[in-house]
Design a protein around this motif. Structure first.
Motif, PDB file in Angstrom:
ATOM      1  N   ALA A   1       0.830  -1.204   0.000  1.00 37.07           N
ATOM      2  CA  ALA A   1       0.000   0.000   0.000  1.00 37.07           C
ATOM      3  C   ALA A   1       0.868   1.259   0.000  1.00 37.07           C
ATOM      4  O   ALA A   1       1.939   1.297   0.608  1.00 37.07           O
ATOM      5  CB  ALA A   1      -0.917  -0.006   1.214  1.00 37.07           C
ATOM      6  N   ILE A   2       0.388   2.292  -0.680  1.00 41.19           N
ATOM      7  CA  ILE A   2       1.089   3.566  -0.753  1.00 41.19           C
ATOM      8  C   ILE A   2       0.523   4.507   0.308  1.00 41.19           C
ATOM      9  O   ILE A   2      -0.699   4.635   0.465  1.00 41.19           O
ATOM     10  CB  ILE A   2       0.936   4.209  -2.143  1.00 41.19           C
ATOM     11  N   LEU A   3       1.399   5.170   1.046  1.00 48.54           N
ATOM     12  CA  LEU A   3       0.984   6.152   2.035  1.00 48.54           C
ATOM     13  C   LEU A   3       0.534   7.416   1.309  1.00 48.54           C
ATOM     14  O   LEU A   3       1.333   8.061   0.617  1.00 48.54           O
ATOM     15  CB  LEU A   3       2.151   6.456   2.982  1.00 48.54           C
TER      16      LEU A   3
ATOM     17  N   CYS B   1       6.770   6.739   6.781  1.00 49.68           N
ATOM     18  CA  CYS B   1       7.604   7.385   5.765  1.00 49.68           C
ATOM     19  C   CYS B   1       7.464   6.637   4.447  1.00 49.68           C
ATOM     20  O   CYS B   1       7.004   5.494   4.413  1.00 49.68           O
ATOM     21  CB  CYS B   1       9.058   7.500   6.203  1.00 49.68           C
ATOM     22  N   GLY B   2       7.853   7.305   3.363  1.00 47.33           N
ATOM     23  CA  GLY B   2       7.561   6.757   2.046  1.00 47.33           C
ATOM     24  C   GLY B   2       8.756   6.257   1.272  1.00 47.33           C
ATOM     25  O   GLY B   2       8.709   6.217   0.035  1.00 47.33           O
ATOM     26  N   PHE B   3       9.820   5.859   1.962  1.00 44.75           N
ATOM     27  CA  PHE B   3      10.997   5.344   1.267  1.00 44.75           C
ATOM     28  C   PHE B   3      10.631   4.085   0.485  1.00 44.75           C
ATOM     29  O   PHE B   3      10.026   3.155   1.015  1.00 44.75           O
ATOM     30  CB  PHE B   3      12.107   5.025   2.269  1.00 44.75           C
TER      31      PHE B   3
ATOM     32  N   SER C   1       2.980  15.060  -4.635  1.00 44.55           N
ATOM     33  CA  SER C   1       4.351  14.551  -4.650  1.00 44.55           C
ATOM     34  C   SER C   1       5.134  15.173  -3.497  1.00 44.55           C
ATOM     35  O   SER C   1       5.448  16.366  -3.518  1.00 44.55           O
ATOM     36  CB  SER C   1       5.017  14.896  -5.988  1.00 44.55           C
ATOM     37  N   LEU C   2       5.407  14.370  -2.478  1.00 46.64           N
ATOM     38  CA  LEU C   2       6.081  14.857  -1.274  1.00 46.64           C
ATOM     39  C   LEU C   2       7.308  14.005  -0.975  1.00 46.64           C
ATOM     40  O   LEU C   2       7.365  12.828  -1.339  1.00 46.64           O
ATOM     41  CB  LEU C   2       5.124  14.823  -0.072  1.00 46.64           C
ATOM     42  N   ASP C   3       8.260  14.604  -0.311  1.00 45.65           N
ATOM     43  CA  ASP C   3       9.475  13.892   0.074  1.00 45.65           C
ATOM     44  C   ASP C   3       9.115  12.685   0.937  1.00 45.65           C
ATOM     45  O   ASP C   3       8.198  12.762   1.760  1.00 45.65           O
ATOM     46  CB  ASP C   3      10.387  14.856   0.850  1.00 45.65           C
ATOM     47  N   PRO C   4       9.804  11.551   0.780  1.00 40.73           N
ATOM     48  CA  PRO C   4       9.464  10.357   1.557  1.00 40.73           C
ATOM     49  C   PRO C   4       9.789  10.466   3.044  1.00 40.73           C
ATOM     50  O   PRO C   4       9.201   9.750   3.855  1.00 40.73           O
ATOM     51  CB  PRO C   4      10.296   9.251   0.891  1.00 40.73           C
TER      52      PRO C   4
ATOM     53  N   LEU D   1       3.710  13.083   8.238  1.00 43.80           N
ATOM     54  CA  LEU D   1       3.586  14.454   8.734  1.00 43.80           C
ATOM     55  C   LEU D   1       3.362  15.423   7.579  1.00 43.80           C
ATOM     56  O   LEU D   1       2.606  16.396   7.708  1.00 43.80           O
ATOM     57  CB  LEU D   1       4.837  14.859   9.514  1.00 43.80           C
ATOM     58  N   ARG D   2       4.009  15.166   6.452  1.00 42.23           N
ATOM     59  CA  ARG D   2       3.833  16.027   5.285  1.00 42.23           C
ATOM     60  C   ARG D   2       2.400  15.929   4.755  1.00 42.23           C
ATOM     61  O   ARG D   2       1.798  16.939   4.376  1.00 42.23           O
ATOM     62  CB  ARG D   2       4.831  15.626   4.191  1.00 42.23           C
ATOM     63  N   LEU D   3       1.859  14.725   4.748  1.00 45.17           N
ATOM     64  CA  LEU D   3       0.478  14.548   4.292  1.00 45.17           C
ATOM     65  C   LEU D   3      -0.508  15.242   5.231  1.00 45.17           C
ATOM     66  O   LEU D   3      -1.471  15.870   4.783  1.00 45.17           O
ATOM     67  CB  LEU D   3       0.156  13.060   4.196  1.00 45.17           C
TER      68      LEU D   3
END
Length: 398
Positions: free
Chosen positions: A68-70, A335-337, A346-349, A354-356
């Motif tokens: 699944a993708i965060l 995190c999205g690594f 499109s956000l940094d992993p 927290l970014r979302l």
């Protein structure tokens, strides 16, 4: 005497019987430890730890990542928001917001670089506090002779003392996030406190900061100590309605800090490096190490620095329920690594959850901010010429 910072891994016991003498914190015969027993993962509620020193936290969940993708629809984002809101509410509920006559009086301040972690705290604090309460955003910038000298060779405009501070990375992000907060939360009066520290003032407080840092004594500790020391003092410039700047000291005795977000949600560059080199297991090991050493590495040092000014610092990300949730959650929920970078937004992993959350709450510029260490953002790192490393011990001669 050789002092040591004790680990946050249980209760340390020193034999104070008549004639007993502690020679070293490493002397196993004189310093005992009652270790904290961490709940294993998956959590077994039938586990009986009665009679032992039980840690309030489980061990880090190292389960392999799911497919699944965060993203913005992930249930984890709402779960974290609920925990953070409760944490911030608790940390603000005991701070007086009115005087004896019942008139609103600002007593809230945030250590504010303009980065993701502190801006998210500020945004959620807005939802928690009555609209008439002002919030001070304490933003510190330093005159770094080495940086100024290098800049003057290429741009004469930096000779202006005002621009020396305004060009600091944390000042730029601080003002950007401040403006974003004003747009997203127009009913709140935000007070941006620009704390400008000349090199001469930094140097005059050097011995005091070094004393407060002990037993920490590296160049990196000193750089971080400077930033926290002057930021928590809370004295700087604020803009008036007429556009002029006036000197101001925050009345707040309690400060909010974003410490803990990087350690729990994978915000440091070394987390990305660990993933690139060793995959999910390497990232998990690095996250576990960071959380275990945060007491010894950060909390004691920061508390000594900030309490020097009679201030108390509170950490919403280190609330027990927030920490427990973060440790139990799969790493791929934080995190999205290794996840699809083409997902929208499109956000940094790093610290993607927290970014979302910041994106959902409207502070979208802050959601895209890269992690920057405080000593580089405020420009307290390497104030003198030379090749000093952060791990190098501070020289007594200066």
């Amino acid at each position: 005497m050789d002092f040591h910072e004790v680990e946050a891994d249980g209760i340390y016991v020193v034999d104070l019987a008549p004639g007993a003498r502690v020679k070293s914190a490493n002397d196993k015969n004189q310093v005992g430890l009652l270790p904290a027993l961490h709940i294993s993962w998956p959590y077994d509620e039938s586990l009986n730890l009665v009679g032992n020193q039980e840690s309030p936290f489980p061990t880090l969940n190292k389960e392999p990542p799911f497919n699944a993708i965060l993203d913005l629809d992930s249930p984890a984002v709402e779960d974290l928001f609920r925990h953070l809101r409760t944490s911030i509410t608790i940390r603000l509920s005991s701070i007086p917001v009115t005087d004896l006559m019942g008139i609103p009086r600002q007593q809230i301040a945030i250590l504010f670089s303009g980065g993701l972690d502190c801006t998210l705290i500020a945004r959620i604090a807005h939802d928690v506090l009555p609209s008439q309460i002002e919030i001070d955003l304490l933003n510190v910038a330093f005159e770094n002779p080495r940086v100024v000298e290098a800049a003057n060779k290429s741009d004469s405009a930096t000779s202006n003392s005002y621009s020396v501070y305004e060009r600091c990375p944390d000042r730029l992000t601080g003002r950007s996030s401040y403006e974003e907060l004003r747009k997203v939360c127009p009913s709140r009066k935000w007070r941006f406190v620009a704390i400008n520290i000349p090199y001469s003032e930094t140097f005059s407080h050097r011995s005091t900061v070094l004393t407060l840092l002990l037993p920490h004594n590296t160049e990196m500790d000193l750089s971080i100590g400077y930033a926290l020391y002057f930021a928590s003092r809370g004295c700087g410039l604020i803009a008036t309605e007429h556009g002029s700047d006036v000197f101001f000291t925050t009345p707040a005795k309690v400060l909010l800090s974003g410490l803990g977000a990087d350690e729990l949600f994978g915000g440091y560059q070394r987390h990305a490096t660990a993933y690139d080199r060793r995959g999910h297991s390497g990232l998990a090991d690095e996250l576990e190490l960071d959380f275990k050493r945060i007491g010894k590495r950060n909390l004691g040092r920061d508390d000594r620095i900030i309490s020097h000014w009679g201030k108390e610092v509170r950490y919403p990300y280190l609330d027990e329920d927030v920490v427990t949730w973060a440790l139990k959650a799969p790493i791929s929920h934080k995190c999205g690594f290794g996840q699809d970078r083409g997902a929208k937004p499109s956000l940094d992993p790093s610290k993607k959850i927290l970014r979302l959350l910041a994106w959902q709450l409207g502070v979208r510029v802050a959601a895209g901010e890269k992690k920057r260490a405080i000593q580089f953002g405020a420009r307290t790192a390497r104030m003198e010429t030379g090749k000093k490393k952060g791990t190098q011990l501070v020289s007594e001669e200066h």
